[in-house]
Design a protein around this motif. Structure first.
Motif, PDB file in Angstrom:
ATOM      1  N   THR A 116     -12.768 -25.776 -41.855  1.00 41.70           N
ATOM      2  CA  THR A 116     -13.609 -25.081 -40.869  1.00 41.70           C
ATOM      3  C   THR A 116     -13.341 -25.496 -39.423  1.00 41.70           C
ATOM      4  O   THR A 116     -14.112 -25.200 -38.529  1.00 41.70           O
ATOM      5  N   LEU A 117     -12.214 -26.184 -39.189  1.00 38.79           N
ATOM      6  CA  LEU A 117     -11.941 -26.615 -37.820  1.00 38.79           C
ATOM      7  C   LEU A 117     -11.278 -25.524 -36.991  1.00 38.79           C
ATOM      8  O   LEU A 117     -11.375 -25.512 -35.774  1.00 38.79           O
ATOM      9  N   LEU A 118     -10.581 -24.618 -37.667  1.00 37.57           N
ATOM     10  CA  LEU A 118      -9.949 -23.506 -36.957  1.00 37.57           C
ATOM     11  C   LEU A 118     -10.398 -22.202 -37.605  1.00 37.57           C
ATOM     12  O   LEU A 118     -10.666 -22.157 -38.805  1.00 37.57           O
TER      13      LEU A 118
ATOM     14  N   ARG B  63     -18.877 -28.547 -44.386  1.00 39.82           N
ATOM     15  CA  ARG B  63     -18.671 -29.833 -43.708  1.00 39.82           C
ATOM     16  C   ARG B  63     -19.424 -30.969 -44.377  1.00 39.82           C
ATOM     17  O   ARG B  63     -19.072 -32.126 -44.223  1.00 39.82           O
TER      18      ARG B  63
ATOM     19  N   LYS C 297     -11.138 -36.637 -28.742  1.00 38.34           N
ATOM     20  CA  LYS C 297     -10.329 -35.450 -29.033  1.00 38.34           C
ATOM     21  C   LYS C 297      -8.861 -35.814 -29.129  1.00 38.34           C
ATOM     22  O   LYS C 297      -8.161 -35.390 -30.032  1.00 38.34           O
TER      23      LYS C 297
ATOM     24  N   GLU D 225     -11.961 -34.533 -34.688  1.00 40.05           N
ATOM     25  CA  GLU D 225     -11.678 -33.678 -35.831  1.00 40.05           C
ATOM     26  C   GLU D 225     -12.458 -34.158 -37.061  1.00 40.05           C
ATOM     27  O   GLU D 225     -13.065 -33.380 -37.780  1.00 40.05           O
TER      28      GLU D 225
ATOM     29  N   TYR E 145     -17.666 -26.358 -31.452  1.00 39.85           N
ATOM     30  CA  TYR E 145     -17.885 -27.055 -32.706  1.00 39.85           C
ATOM     31  C   TYR E 145     -16.732 -26.817 -33.671  1.00 39.85           C
ATOM     32  O   TYR E 145     -16.774 -27.150 -34.830  1.00 39.85           O
ATOM     33  N   ARG E 146     -15.659 -26.197 -33.168  1.00 39.65           N
ATOM     34  CA  ARG E 146     -14.387 -26.164 -33.886  1.00 39.65           C
ATOM     35  C   ARG E 146     -13.328 -26.721 -32.952  1.00 39.65           C
ATOM     36  O   ARG E 146     -13.645 -27.138 -31.847  1.00 39.65           O
ATOM     37  N   LEU E 147     -12.061 -26.646 -33.392  1.00 38.49           N
ATOM     38  CA  LEU E 147     -11.029 -27.258 -32.550  1.00 38.49           C
ATOM     39  C   LEU E 147     -10.595 -26.367 -31.406  1.00 38.49           C
ATOM     40  O   LEU E 147      -9.974 -26.815 -30.469  1.00 38.49           O
ATOM     41  N   GLU E 148     -10.856 -25.056 -31.471  1.00 39.01           N
ATOM     42  CA  GLU E 148     -10.452 -24.203 -30.350  1.00 39.01           C
ATOM     43  C   GLU E 148     -11.497 -23.155 -30.083  1.00 39.01           C
ATOM     44  O   GLU E 148     -12.414 -22.971 -30.854  1.00 39.01           O
TER      45      GLU E 148
END
Lengths: 309, 370
Positions: free
Chosen positions: A58-60, A82, B201, B207, B367-370
Motif C-alpha cells: 500500500t505504499l504506492l 498495514r 524518508k 516506508e 500517507y503513501r510514498l508519492e
C-alpha cells in the motif's frame, strides 16, 4: 482474522501497471499467492520487484489494475492491510543510531505489542543477534542487519510477510540461514512473498515468478519452470574463456550463448550441430582443453531463454 | 499513548546520540548570544582619538577632558600639524581626530563662533557615524556645562540634543536579543524538524513506519515534541543570558513574552512540517530551511540592517517572514515594555500564518510514498 487455511487468497493481483514519469516499471502483472506458501519474485535489478512490493504493501498506488492482500483491496483497505502485513524493504531501513533491542522495541510498540508477547515467533532468528542487543544497528554485519530487520518485520505476528531482496549483499552462510528461517516461518502458517535477484534461490520457493522489465514472463513451481525448458543445453569450457564466448556465437547451430560462472551455456540446434563438430570448429580457432557436456537446465537458463524470446 | 511516548523517546535518542545535533541544539544558542552580544557589537568602548589643538586654552582642555573621561574614548596623542592627521588613519589605530580652531576660547566667548571639526574614517560608515554622534553628544554636554559656569556672558546658543529612546546607552544587545531569539527558535523548530522528518524518508524508515497501524500524524507529532521541548529550553537560556550576562532587562510582561514565543515556536514547527512534506532528502530540507528561511531571516528581519533602508521589493518580501513580525513584537514587549495592545497586529499575522501553513502541510502530507 485472516487465518491460513481459510479460502481467501493471500495475494490477488490483476493487471497491475505502474509507471514512473513515462518509464513503465510494472506491466500487466497478474498473479495469486496461496495461503502459507513461499512465493518468489525472481529477476535482475531494475526489473520492478521493489515497485511491485510497494504496490502490495500500500505504499504506492498502481496506475491501473487491482490488487488485494488477505482479501483487502490495497487502495480502499490500506489501513487494514498495514496492520496485518510484515514488510522488509530492499534497503536496510532500521534506525542505525539505535541499538538492536531499541529497534525491536520500537517496531513492537508500533504494532501495539511487546517483544515478550511474540518472542516465540522471532526466537530462532533473534537469539542469534541477542548477544549484540546493546550494539547499535549501524555497527552490525550485513547478515545480522537482515536478521534484525526480519525480526522487526515479524514481531507483530503478521499473517503475510513481504521480503524485498532479504538476501542481497550478505554472505552465503547467512543467506542459507535466512532461507532456513523462511521455511520455519512457512511451517507456522505465515505466507511469504520474497524477491531475489539470485536464481539459485528459486528452488527454495514453492512457486516463483520470473520478472523482467516489469513483466512476469512465467509463473510456476521451480520444477515446472525447468521442465518447460525443452532445448538442448550444453556447457562448454576451454583454456581461453573470454575468446571462447565470441567464437561460440559464430558457430552455425549455436542458438544462444551465455557465460555462467566457470562455463558457457549454449543452446544448440542439434539437427545441424554435434559435440564433435563443435569441438573441431573451436580447435580450428585455436582453442584447446575443450570440454563439452550436455547438462540439465537451471532456473537461470530458463530465465535467459524466456528473456530471449 | 504508549506508542506515542516510545516514539518521543526514540526521537530524543536520535538527538542525543549524535554529538553534533546535541551541540547545535543546546550550545549554538549560547554561543550566538555571546558572540552577537559581545563580539559583533556596534558599541563604542575605549576608542582612541587624537587631537589637533593650536589654541591650548581652558576651553579646549575642557573638551579633551570631557571626551577622555567618558568610557567611550581615550586620548591617544596630540598632533602638532594637520598634515599628521592622515597618516594616523592609514595606520588605523585611531577612531577619529578632533580638530580645534585657533584662539578657541576667545572666539567662543566673544564671537560665539568657535569651530570644532571631527574627522573620522568614512570607509566604515556605520562606525564613523556612531563615533561622531557620540562625540557630538559629549561636546554639546560640555557646552551646556560651560554655559552654566560662565553665567550670562555667552550669547544664546542652539544646542543639539539627541535622546536615544529605549536604548539610552546605545547598547547593541537591545537590538540583538530579539533577533537572536527569532533566529534560534526558527533554526531549531523549522530546520531541525524538517531535517529529521526528511531523514526518515531518506533512510527508508518512513516506508516501514507507514506500513503499520500508527497514524502518520502521530509519527509527525512525536517528532515535534522533542524539538518543542528544546525550543523552550533555548528560550529560557536566551532570556537568562540576556538578562544576567548582556544586562538587557525584560521591560514588559514575561507571560506575554512567553505566550508570544510559544506562538512563534508553533509557526516555526509548522513550517518545518511543511518543508519536510515537500522534500525527500535531508540536504534539500537543510538548504530550503537555510536559504529560504534563515538567510532572509537574518538579512530581512531588521536584525542587521534597518528594514526601512532596504529597496521596496525586499521590504515586501520581508513581510512574509514570520520572524520579522516576531522580532517587532519581542522588541515591543521585551525592550519597550509595551502591553498586548501594542502587538495585536503581529499576533494576528503570526496566527494567520500558522493557520495557513498547518492547513497546507496537512493537505500536502503523504500517507503513501508519492
Amino acid at each position: 482474522m485472516t487465518l491460513s487455511g481459510s479460502n481467501i487468497k493471500a495475494v490477488v493481483c490483476t493487471d497491475v501497471c505502474k509507471s514512473y514519469e513515462k518509464v513503465p516499471a510494472l506491466r500487466n502483472i497478474s498473479f495469486t499467492v496461496e495461503q502459507g506458501e513461499i512465493f518468489g519474485v525472481i529477476g535482475p535489478d531494475g526489473a520492478g520487484k521493489s515497485t511491485l512490493f510497494r504496490v502490495l504493501t500500500t505504499l504506492l498506488l498502481a496506475d491501473s489494475g487491482t490488487a488485494s492482500v488477505e482479501g483487502m483491496n490495497v487502495v480502499k483497505g490500506y489501513k487494514e492491510i498495514r496492520k496485518n502485513v510484515g514488510y522488509m524493504p530492499g534497503r536496510f531501513s532500521l534506525y542505525q543510531d539505535l541499538t538492536v533491542e531499541e529497534n525491536l522495541k520500537i517496531f513492537a510498540t508500533l504494532f501495539h505489542t511487546t517483544i515478550e508477547e511474540n518472542y516465540y515467533l522471532i526466537k530462532d532468528i533473534y537469539s542469534q543477534i541477542e548477544p549484540f542487543k546493546t550494539r547499535r544497528a549501524g555497527a552490525l554485519s550485513g547478515g545480522m542487519k537482515q536478521k534484525l530487520a526480519l525480526s522487526c518485520a515479524l514481531i507483530h505476528k503478521p499473517s503475510i510477510l513481504f521480503l524485498d531482496e532479504p538476501t542481497t549483499g550478505i554472505d552465503p552462510v547467512s543467506r542459507k540461514e535466512l532461507w532456513e528461517m523462511l521455511r520455519k516461518l512457512k511451517s507456522q502458517g505465515i505466507t511469504i512473498v520474497v524477491s531475489t535477484p539470485y536464481m539459485d534461490e528459486a528452488s527454495l520457493c514453492d512457486r516463483i515468478a520470473l520478472i523482467r522489465d516489469g513483466e512476469f514472463m512465467k509463473i510456476d513451481t521451480p520444477k515446472g519452470i525447468i521442465s518447460g525448458f525443452r532445448k538442448e543445453l550444453w556447457a562448454v569450457r576451454g583454456s581461453n574463456m573470454s575468446a571462447l564466448i565470441g567464437h561460440l556465437r559464430e558457430v552455425d547451430g549455436v542458438v544462444t550463448c551465455f557465460a555462467f560462472g566457470d562455463n558457457h551455456h549454449i543452446t544448440v540446434d542439434n539437427t545441424i550441430l554435434t559435440k564433435e563438430i563443435l569441438r573441431s570448429r573451436l580447435e580450428e580457432k585455436g582453442h584447446n582443453e575443450i570440454i563439452i557436456e550436455k547438462i540439465e537446465a537451471g532456473i537461470e537458463d530458463c530465465f535467459m531463454e524466456l528473456a530471449n524470446r | 499513548m504508549r506508542q506515542f511516548l516510545v516514539f518521543v523517546q526514540k526521537e530524543f535518542y536520535h538527538i542525543f546520540r549524535d554529538r553534533w545535533t546535541t551541540l547545535i541544539l543546546l550550545v549554538l544558542p549560547i554561543v550566538m548570544i555571546i558572540l552577537f552580544g559581545f563580539g559583533i557589537t556596534t558599541e563604542i568602548r575605549n576608542t582612541k582619538f587624537a587631537v589637533y589643538d593650536p589654541s591650548r586654552d581652558i576651553a579646549t582642555q575642557g573638551i579633551v577632558n570631557k571626551l577622555e573621561t567618558s568610557e567611550y574614548f581615550s586620548l591617544d596623542r596630540y598632533v602638532t600639524s594637520p598634515n599628521e592627521i592622515e597618516p594616523l588613519f592609514r595606520d588605523g589605530e585611531i577612531g577619529f581626530v578632533v580638530v580645534l580652531g585657533e584662539n578657541f576660547y576667545e572666539n567662543l566667548l566673544h564671537t560665539g563662533n568657535a569651530k570644532i571639526q571631527l574627522i573620522a574614517d568614512g570607509t566604515d560608515p556605520n562606525t564613523a557615524s556612531t563615533l561622531t554622534s557620540y562625540a557630538t553628544i559629549l561636546l554639546s554636554s560640555y557646552q551646556q556645562e560651560l554655559t552654566g559656569t560662565a553665567g550670562g556672558t555667552i550669547p544664546y546658543q542652539i544646542k543639539t540634543e539627541v535622546r536615544l529612546l529605549y536604548n539610552p546607552s546605545l547598547k547593541s544587545a537591545y537590538n540583538i536579543v530579539p533577533g537572536i531569539m527569532g533566529m534560534i527558535l526558527m533554526l531549531i523548530c523549522a530546520l531541525m524538524t524538517s531535517v529529521s522528518i526528511a531523514r526518515e524518508k531518506e533512510l527508508g524508515t518512513m516506508e516501514l513506519l507507514l506500513v503499520s497501524p500508527m497514524k502518520p500524524i502521530l509519527i509527525i507529532l512525536s517528532k515535534l515534541v522533542p524539538y518543542f521541548t528544546i525550543s523552550i529550553i533555548n528560550y529560557i537560556t536566551i532570556l537568562l543570558l540576556s538578562v544576567f550576562v548582556l544586562k538587557v532587562p525584560i521591560a514588559g510582561s514575561l507571560v506575554l513574552l512567553s505566550a508570544l514565543s510559544l506562538l512563534f515556536i508553533f509557526v516555526s514547527l509548522s513550517i518545518g512540517i511543511l518543508i519536510s512534506s515537500l522534500v525527500e532528502k535531508q540536504i534539500v530540507a537543510l538548504l530550503i530551511s537555510g536559504m529560504i528561511l534563515m538567510m532572509p531571516a537574518v538579512f530581512l528581519s531588521g536584525l542587521m540592517f534597518p528594514i526601512e533602508s532596504m529597496p521596496v521589493v525586499l521590504q515586501w518580501i520581508s513581510h512574509i517572514l514570520p520572524v520579522k513580525w516576531f522580532i517587532i513584537a519581542v522588541r515591543n514587549v521585551m525592550i519597550k515594555g509595551l502591553g498586548f495592545s501594542s502587538i495585536i497586529r503581529e499576533v494576528l499575522i503570526l496566527t494567520g500564518m500558522a493557520a495557513v501553513i498547518i492547513t497546507l502541510s496537512l493537505k500536502k502530507f503523504k500517507y503513501r510514498l508519492e
